[in-house]
Scaffold this active site. Sequence first.
Site, mmCIF file in Angstrom:
data_model
loop_
_atom_site.group_PDB
_atom_site.id
_atom_site.type_symbol
_atom_site.label_atom_id
_atom_site.label_comp_id
_atom_site.label_asym_id
_atom_site.label_seq_id
_atom_site.Cartn_x
_atom_site.Cartn_y
_atom_site.Cartn_z
ATOM 1 N N GLU A 51 21.182 10.334 38.381
ATOM 2 C CA GLU A 51 20.391 9.617 37.373
ATOM 3 C C GLU A 51 18.954 9.352 37.823
ATOM 4 O OE1 GLU A 51 23.476 8.829 38.258
ATOM 5 O OE2 GLU A 51 24.723 8.584 36.465
ATOM 6 N N PHE A 113 35.272 -2.397 34.690
ATOM 7 C CA PHE A 113 35.010 -1.120 35.356
ATOM 8 C C PHE A 113 33.624 -0.602 34.960
ATOM 9 C CE2 PHE A 113 35.297 3.592 35.353
ATOM 10 C CZ PHE A 113 35.314 3.747 36.724
ATOM 11 N N GLN A 114 32.843 -0.230 35.939
ATOM 12 C CA GLN A 114 31.475 0.268 35.753
ATOM 13 C C GLN A 114 30.606 -0.718 34.990
ATOM 14 O OE1 GLN A 114 31.672 4.437 34.397
ATOM 15 N NE2 GLN A 114 31.615 5.034 36.554
ATOM 16 N N LYS A 163 29.474 -0.188 24.554
ATOM 17 C CA LYS A 163 30.178 0.953 23.963
ATOM 18 C C LYS A 163 30.688 0.636 22.560
ATOM 19 C CE LYS A 163 33.457 4.559 25.239
ATOM 20 N NZ LYS A 163 34.518 4.993 26.161
ATOM 21 N N MET A 481 4.178 11.134 57.689
ATOM 22 C CA MET A 481 3.352 9.937 57.578
ATOM 23 C C MET A 481 3.923 8.807 58.436
ATOM 24 S SD MET A 481 0.491 9.075 56.357
ATOM 25 C CE MET A 481 -0.113 9.775 54.818
#
Lengths: 583, 171
Positions: A51, A113-114, A163, A481
Amino acid sequence: MAEKSGADILVECLVDLGVEVVFGYPGGAVLPIYDALYNHPTIRHVLVRHEQGATHMAEGYARSTGKPGVVLVTSGPGATNAVTGITDALLDSIPMIVITGQVPTQLIGTDAFQEADTVGITRHCSKHNYLVKDPAKLAGVVHEAFHIATTGRPGPVVVDIPKNVQIATAPYARPELKVHASYRPQTKADAAAIDAAVEMLAAAERPVLYTGGGVINSGPQASALLRELAALTGAPVTSTLMGLGAFPASSDQWLGMLGMHGTYEANWAMNQADLILCIGARFDDRVTGRLDAFAPNSRKIHIDIDRSSINKTVDVDLAVVADVGSALDDMIALWKQRGHQQQDLSDWWSRIAQWRAKRSLSYPDTGPEIMPQRAIADLYQACRSTGKDVIITTEVGQHQMWAAQHFGFEAPNKWLTSGGLGTMGYGFPAAIGAQMGNPESITICIAGDASIQMNIQELGTATQYRLPVKIFILNNEYMGMVRQWQELTYESRYSNSYSDSLPDFVKLGEAYGWTGIRIEGPDDLESGIRQMLETPGPVIVDCRVAKLSNCFPMIPSGAAHTDMLLDPNQIAGIMSDEAKALV
Amino acid sequence: MHIQEELSQRHVLSLTVSNEAGILARIAGLFTARGYNIDSLTVADITDDHAISRITIVTSGPPKVIDQIIAQLDRLVPVHKVTDLTDAGPFVERELALVKVAGTGEDRIEALRLADVFRAKVVDTTIESFIFELTGTTEKVDNFVALMRQIGLVEVGRTGVVGLMRGKEAV
């Protein structure tokens, strides 16, 4: 009125808002939206591999096209993986809409969940965010989200959709845009401020135009107006990292980038100027160096669309709160109306010529290894000779600064780099997003061996969508760097900055169906670059460069513009605690 | 090396905001994220339709930081208006405190006498305790609480400051 599901309402809104591409990754809490996108006739979905990649692709798409980038991810880990890209877009003012799935409303707060508190987590890394609990409100929110993301100072807006709200239905008609009455960015400058700015500029004997990403964000018209104002005043122009391309690097009035790795002439001009006109930049710490020594004898005008940028770090004499394009337009009109002529700046330019004579970007180039600066310079020449439109993205580190120094940009929206947040892993997905929005352009990610590995999984995305992006890795086997700072500050104790166990980038590319090219030494450089540019399809180039090169010039942290280091002999290897404590 | 801090001034800020979920977190979080101080913060909706809330924040910082706080608050999407009451002219500020004091004999009489001086009301009493209700400036409440501490302070609840500009105009 016909009822539609929340998922269908969302997709309808995206179509109405002109969205052509969505970068995303499916998961449980966005399945209804993915079903509504299935075989969609106009919206193209790009399936990413992580993502974070989706957010940087959306940023690359937005920066190169001027249109907002759209991201679609699931709840929980989908949303948290997007947080870095959302923050990156906030710091660099990039218009982006991130749609996140959420667990159904009745499960919110139960550690389902999630489940993650997406609006809580993104509240302070987005320009605004929403949790939509009613499908009847979804269309209004989505339209407002696009409006907020793209107007005023642009930025990321998050829309979190549970959802059950995606499945529940509501009456739908294309909504009138209703925006919070409290959201009213000032885009037109006060006339008195424009008047004062023009008079200060007309009277200046040692002016500098200090430009930034605001010029790019304001649109191509603003870059054209900047060129016109520079021509009218004859003033030298410098730019932040974010603003490169707004003013052509081939112009005689161009001083190069300013700041920590800016040119000697740009930083000395800032230090000695009597008037600094800051146009869409924000006096960032990378630019100012030590604040009490920053441009000590100048009056300062600051044009910015965000009032909170004014006097944040540097006190200015005149604030012009406005969109850059609008303010430049007003200033040019008034300059002409008053019949102002250029001041005689010949003394000022002769001083600048002396600073330029230092040739601060020069580098030793006689050894058996490829100097990284040489690799960028050759890449630039090869790109120019193609005659095609070229878009450059970068990761973060030495290669980024060398690219900013040695690649010349002539037009806006061709240089995509993570400036504010400094996100390693930005450049490669940004190149994919830019290529999606500009299929005819040559899109090249200039990378380092360390940062390319931060989103290397997106090799598969480019393969899947047949995107001919090029990755040009300056491989010095170090986080260069970090190593450079350790050399400067910690007596060369290279704690964890060696890139051990590097993959074979050529074979890695080939495993994903890419063409892999290795450039071993100076003799292969020109031909390797040419082969990269001529090969259709995606190409990864492993360009082996000198391992211990440092990026100069450099203003060490906590130092003034006048204390620039120009070459390695000036490195002491140790710093005071005050300097060490600065980033 | 030591960390140095600048001198700061107390300011009372009055905000009108859309009354929507998360607005308080947005504002409180802005203060923590940018390292600003909150001495007190009050919030309640102030319109018939419950659409607008007033938030009063007492903060402190150098003038430049106060200016930044106002600019940062003002750019939040649901914030309608930010007024620095301290800068804008004469204004009234009040807070309410409930102060529980326990004691017997002479202490009890002294507590009542002081409450009278401060025009505090008794809103609860037992044989051995009072709860006083006091309204006033932060300084007045501080002084009252300090006196009661010497007599037998049990606990204090304070609302934090609300404020309005003097005169007939709205901010």
